[in-house]
Design an enzyme around this catalytic site. Structure first.
Site, PDB file in Angstrom:
ATOM      1  NE  ARG A  58      31.598 -89.478 -17.386  1.00 14.60           N
ATOM      2  CZ  ARG A  58      31.047 -88.895 -18.447  1.00 14.60           C
ATOM      3  NH1 ARG A  58      31.763 -88.747 -19.553  1.00 14.60           N
ATOM      4  NH2 ARG A  58      29.805 -88.460 -18.399  1.00 14.60           N
ATOM      5  CB  ALA A 108      29.129 -94.550 -20.901  1.00 14.75           C
ATOM      6  CD  GLU A 166      44.568 -95.725 -16.777  1.00 13.79           C
ATOM      7  OE1 GLU A 166      45.396 -95.619 -17.701  1.00 13.79           O
ATOM      8  OE2 GLU A 166      44.754 -96.463 -15.782  1.00 13.79           O
ATOM      9  CD  GLU A 186      25.885 -87.233 -11.674  1.00 15.97           C
ATOM     10  OE1 GLU A 186      24.916 -88.009 -11.670  1.00 15.97           O
ATOM     11  OE2 GLU A 186      26.246 -86.576 -12.679  1.00 15.97           O
ATOM     12  CE  LYS A 212      18.220 -82.829 -14.365  1.00 15.01           C
ATOM     13  NZ  LYS A 212      19.451 -83.550 -13.985  1.00 15.01           N
TER      14      LYS A 212
END
Length: 245
Positions: free
Chosen positions: A92, A166, A53, A154, A68
């Site tokens: 994503r 989210a 999508e 990722e 980090k």
């Protein structure tokens, strides 16, 4: 004066190394984005449907990486950062249905130049706060002018409902400076469960529609075959009548 020249030389060398380090992750994002776009176009052209999508990507800033490193108490060496922080480059993907997530994951993992390092299924095993998504850590080769590098990316794959939840949870989390009242935590968990229920309902409808479509396609194929047989049968009957004469 000589020390200053040496320091400037080292500083330039370090800057070049950091630049090449970050460029490798950018190129890795480009490579994976291209692969995903090819899959999307193939499905749109061949299957008249796409399991993809929307796609978004991001590259952590040097400041975010350093934060980090500090939190995890890692060394500042670039090799150490590379091996321990595997989400510097992130992609994503949002899909219409849960089944699309697993189908797309399989397609990505079958790519010969992609090595899957880690898979976390937060759909079958949601996080305590209700978060759901499928996470993959993949390693992809990048070919530079003077070397071949292998870079971690990722990949997060989720449905539209999962992504909606989210995104809002993330905004609320930071609005309260990570100190969310317990009442809102419970409501967010309930909202995540509602989103999951919606996904399951839509998946069920999707399967039923697909079955109806497949049955209709089969009926159309049978009808088309009958028409073709009739077109062949009429000339054959005519030829047989001529032969009998």
């Amino acid at each position: 004066m000589n020390n200053a020249k040496v320091d400037l030389k080292k500083l330039k060398q370090f800057k070049d190394e950091v630049t090449r380090f970050m460029m490798a992750y950018k190129f890795a994002l480009d490579e994976v984005n291209t692969k995903i776009d090819i899959l999307k176009q193939e499905f749109e052209y061949v299957h008249d449907y796409s399991p993809i999508e929307h796609v978004s990507s991001r590259l952590k800033t040097p400041e975010s990486i350093l934060n980090k490193v500090h939190r995890k108490n890692y060394s500042l060496a670039l090799d150490t950062i590379k091996e321990n922080i595997k989400d510097i480059a992130g992609i994503r993907i949002t899909c219409p249905f849960i089944s699309d997530i697993y189908n797309l994951s399989s397609m990505i993992q079958r790519q010969k130049d992609i090595e899957v390092i880690e898979e976390k299924d937060y759909i079958k095993n949601p996080k305590p706060n209700g978060y759901q998504s499928l996470h993959l850590i993949v390693k992809i080769p990048i070919f530079m002018s003077d070397r071949e590098d292998h870079v971690y990316v990722e990949v997060q794959i989720r449905t539209i409902a999962m992504d909606f939840w989210a995104s809002l949870e993330h905004k609320i989390f930071y609005k309260y400076n990570k100190e969310i009242p317990q009442r809102l935590l419970l409501e967010l968990k309930e909202a995540a469960e509602s989103a999951a229920a919606l996904d399951r309902k839509m998946e069920k409808i999707h399967k039923e529609v697909s079955n109806i479509k497949n049955e209709q396609t089969l009926e159309d194929d049978v009808q088309q075959l009958k028409i073709s047989q009739d077109k062949i049968a009429i000339p054959m009957l005519f030829l047989e009548s001529l032969l009998e004469k």
